[in-house]
Design a protein around this motif. Sequence first.
Motif, PDB file in Angstrom:
ATOM      1  N   TRP A  18      -5.960 -11.630  67.263  1.00  0.00           N
ATOM      2  CA  TRP A  18      -5.746 -10.184  67.239  1.00  0.00           C
ATOM      3  C   TRP A  18      -6.619  -9.484  68.279  1.00  0.00           C
ATOM      4  CZ3 TRP A  18      -9.189  -6.231  65.983  1.00  0.00           C
ATOM      5  CH2 TRP A  18      -8.626  -4.961  65.867  1.00  0.00           C
ATOM      6  N   ALA A  19      -7.896  -9.879  68.345  1.00  0.00           N
ATOM      7  CA  ALA A  19      -8.805  -9.247  69.305  1.00  0.00           C
ATOM      8  C   ALA A  19      -8.369  -9.533  70.738  1.00  0.00           C
ATOM      9  CB  ALA A  19     -10.226  -9.735  69.065  1.00  0.00           C
ATOM     10  N   ALA A  20      -7.940 -10.763  70.996  1.00  0.00           N
ATOM     11  CA  ALA A  20      -7.508 -11.111  72.358  1.00  0.00           C
ATOM     12  C   ALA A  20      -6.264 -10.327  72.759  1.00  0.00           C
ATOM     13  CB  ALA A  20      -7.249 -12.606  72.446  1.00  0.00           C
ATOM     14  N   LEU A  21      -5.353 -10.122  71.831  1.00  0.00           N
ATOM     15  CA  LEU A  21      -4.136  -9.380  72.142  1.00  0.00           C
ATOM     16  C   LEU A  21      -4.395  -7.882  72.289  1.00  0.00           C
ATOM     17  CD1 LEU A  21      -1.505 -11.141  69.869  1.00  0.00           C
ATOM     18  CD2 LEU A  21      -1.636 -11.205  72.363  1.00  0.00           C
ATOM     19  N   THR A  22      -5.244  -7.332  71.444  1.00  0.00           N
ATOM     20  CA  THR A  22      -5.478  -5.887  71.508  1.00  0.00           C
ATOM     21  C   THR A  22      -6.403  -5.498  72.652  1.00  0.00           C
ATOM     22  OG1 THR A  22      -7.247  -6.087  69.877  1.00  0.00           O
ATOM     23  CG2 THR A  22      -5.060  -5.450  69.077  1.00  0.00           C
ATOM     24  N   MET A  23      -7.342  -6.348  72.988  1.00  0.00           N
ATOM     25  CA  MET A  23      -8.289  -6.022  74.058  1.00  0.00           C
ATOM     26  C   MET A  23      -7.776  -6.420  75.438  1.00  0.00           C
ATOM     27  SD  MET A  23     -10.521  -4.629  72.257  1.00  0.00           S
ATOM     28  CE  MET A  23     -11.127  -4.577  70.617  1.00  0.00           C
ATOM     29  N   GLY A  24      -6.668  -7.130  75.483  1.00  0.00           N
ATOM     30  CA  GLY A  24      -6.095  -7.528  76.762  1.00  0.00           C
ATOM     31  C   GLY A  24      -6.829  -8.681  77.424  1.00  0.00           C
ATOM     32  N   ALA A  25      -7.494  -9.526  76.641  1.00  0.00           N
ATOM     33  CA  ALA A  25      -8.264 -10.633  77.205  1.00  0.00           C
ATOM     34  C   ALA A  25      -7.368 -11.714  77.802  1.00  0.00           C
ATOM     35  CB  ALA A  25      -9.161 -11.247  76.126  1.00  0.00           C
ATOM     36  N   LEU A  26      -6.137 -11.787  77.382  1.00  0.00           N
ATOM     37  CA  LEU A  26      -5.236 -12.818  77.890  1.00  0.00           C
ATOM     38  C   LEU A  26      -4.496 -12.371  79.145  1.00  0.00           C
ATOM     39  CD1 LEU A  26      -3.697 -14.027  74.514  1.00  0.00           C
ATOM     40  CD2 LEU A  26      -5.554 -15.061  75.797  1.00  0.00           C
ATOM     41  N   GLY A  27      -4.629 -11.123  79.505  1.00  0.00           N
ATOM     42  CA  GLY A  27      -3.940 -10.619  80.680  1.00  0.00           C
ATOM     43  C   GLY A  27      -2.481 -10.288  80.436  1.00  0.00           C
ATOM     44  N   LEU A  28      -2.084 -10.247  79.183  1.00  0.00           N
ATOM     45  CA  LEU A  28      -0.706  -9.903  78.842  1.00  0.00           C
ATOM     46  C   LEU A  28      -0.568  -8.390  78.776  1.00  0.00           C
ATOM     47  CD1 LEU A  28      -0.010 -12.436  75.964  1.00  0.00           C
ATOM     48  CD2 LEU A  28       0.756 -12.603  78.323  1.00  0.00           C
ATOM     49  N   GLU A  29       0.502  -7.883  79.302  1.00  0.00           N
ATOM     50  CA  GLU A  29       0.781  -6.445  79.222  1.00  0.00           C
ATOM     51  C   GLU A  29       1.848  -6.238  78.152  1.00  0.00           C
ATOM     52  OE1 GLU A  29      -0.303  -2.795  79.964  1.00  0.00           O
ATOM     53  OE2 GLU A  29      -1.128  -4.466  81.098  1.00  0.00           O
ATOM     54  N   LEU A  30       1.407  -5.898  76.954  1.00  0.00           N
ATOM     55  CA  LEU A  30       2.332  -5.722  75.839  1.00  0.00           C
ATOM     56  C   LEU A  30       2.919  -4.319  75.871  1.00  0.00           C
ATOM     57  CD1 LEU A  30       0.286  -7.375  72.974  1.00  0.00           C
ATOM     58  CD2 LEU A  30       2.208  -8.349  74.194  1.00  0.00           C
ATOM     59  N   PRO A  31       4.169  -4.173  75.455  1.00  0.00           N
ATOM     60  CA  PRO A  31       4.764  -2.838  75.376  1.00  0.00           C
ATOM     61  C   PRO A  31       4.008  -1.961  74.376  1.00  0.00           C
ATOM     62  CG  PRO A  31       6.424  -4.544  75.020  1.00  0.00           C
ATOM     63  CD  PRO A  31       5.108  -5.222  75.105  1.00  0.00           C
ATOM     64  N   SER A  32       4.139  -0.672  74.523  1.00  0.00           N
ATOM     65  CA  SER A  32       3.403   0.248  73.645  1.00  0.00           C
ATOM     66  C   SER A  32       3.855   0.128  72.190  1.00  0.00           C
ATOM     67  CB  SER A  32       3.562   1.689  74.127  1.00  0.00           C
ATOM     68  OG  SER A  32       4.919   2.066  74.050  1.00  0.00           O
ATOM     69  N   SER A  33       5.116  -0.211  71.963  1.00  0.00           N
ATOM     70  CA  SER A  33       5.580  -0.374  70.584  1.00  0.00           C
ATOM     71  C   SER A  33       4.861  -1.549  69.912  1.00  0.00           C
ATOM     72  CB  SER A  33       7.095  -0.585  70.545  1.00  0.00           C
ATOM     73  OG  SER A  33       7.450  -1.745  71.261  1.00  0.00           O
ATOM     74  N   CYS A  34       4.609  -2.615  70.659  1.00  0.00           N
ATOM     75  CA  CYS A  34       3.862  -3.752  70.099  1.00  0.00           C
ATOM     76  C   CYS A  34       2.408  -3.371  69.865  1.00  0.00           C
ATOM     77  CB  CYS A  34       3.938  -4.947  71.039  1.00  0.00           C
ATOM     78  SG  CYS A  34       5.553  -5.709  71.108  1.00  0.00           S
ATOM     79  N   GLN A  35       1.825  -2.589  70.764  1.00  0.00           N
ATOM     80  CA  GLN A  35       0.441  -2.139  70.600  1.00  0.00           C
ATOM     81  C   GLN A  35       0.300  -1.255  69.360  1.00  0.00           C
ATOM     82  OE1 GLN A  35      -2.409  -2.785  72.045  1.00  0.00           O
ATOM     83  NE2 GLN A  35      -1.638  -4.124  73.660  1.00  0.00           N
ATOM     84  N   GLU A  36       1.312  -0.416  69.112  1.00  0.00           N
ATOM     85  CA  GLU A  36       1.258   0.458  67.948  1.00  0.00           C
ATOM     86  C   GLU A  36       1.312  -0.329  66.646  1.00  0.00           C
ATOM     87  OE1 GLU A  36       4.370   3.293  68.292  1.00  0.00           O
ATOM     88  OE2 GLU A  36       3.501   4.252  70.064  1.00  0.00           O
ATOM     89  N   VAL A  37       1.975  -1.450  66.647  1.00  0.00           N
ATOM     90  CA  VAL A  37       2.033  -2.302  65.458  1.00  0.00           C
ATOM     91  C   VAL A  37       0.795  -3.181  65.368  1.00  0.00           C
ATOM     92  CG1 VAL A  37       3.306  -4.212  64.390  1.00  0.00           C
ATOM     93  CG2 VAL A  37       4.550  -2.298  65.383  1.00  0.00           C
TER      94      VAL A  37
END
Length: 92
Positions: A18-37
């Motif tokens: 969760w921390a890696a996905l929310t903080m952007g540590a993996l370099g993935l650019e997630l859509p805003s709808s995914c960030q909101e969830v």
Amino acid sequence: MTKLTQWLWGLVILGSTWAALTMGALGLELPSSCQEVLWPLPAYLLVSAGCYALGTVGYRVATFHDCEDAARELQNQIQEARADLARKGLRF
């Protein structure tokens, strides 16, 4: 490995993912709808775990089995103890 260790490892893995996905540590650019969830996901999981625990406790209380043989045996032991104490002079 104990059950507590298994749960802690699971929480560490989920938390770090969760921390890696929310903080952007993996370099993935997630859509805003995914960030909101993704941001309130730990709160949702905590509430879900609480509901599951409450439901489990309620179910176990509702389906609690009586031990009639053990209750009968305990009553017999109480009667024997009272009779023994009465023989020794104790009055109830």
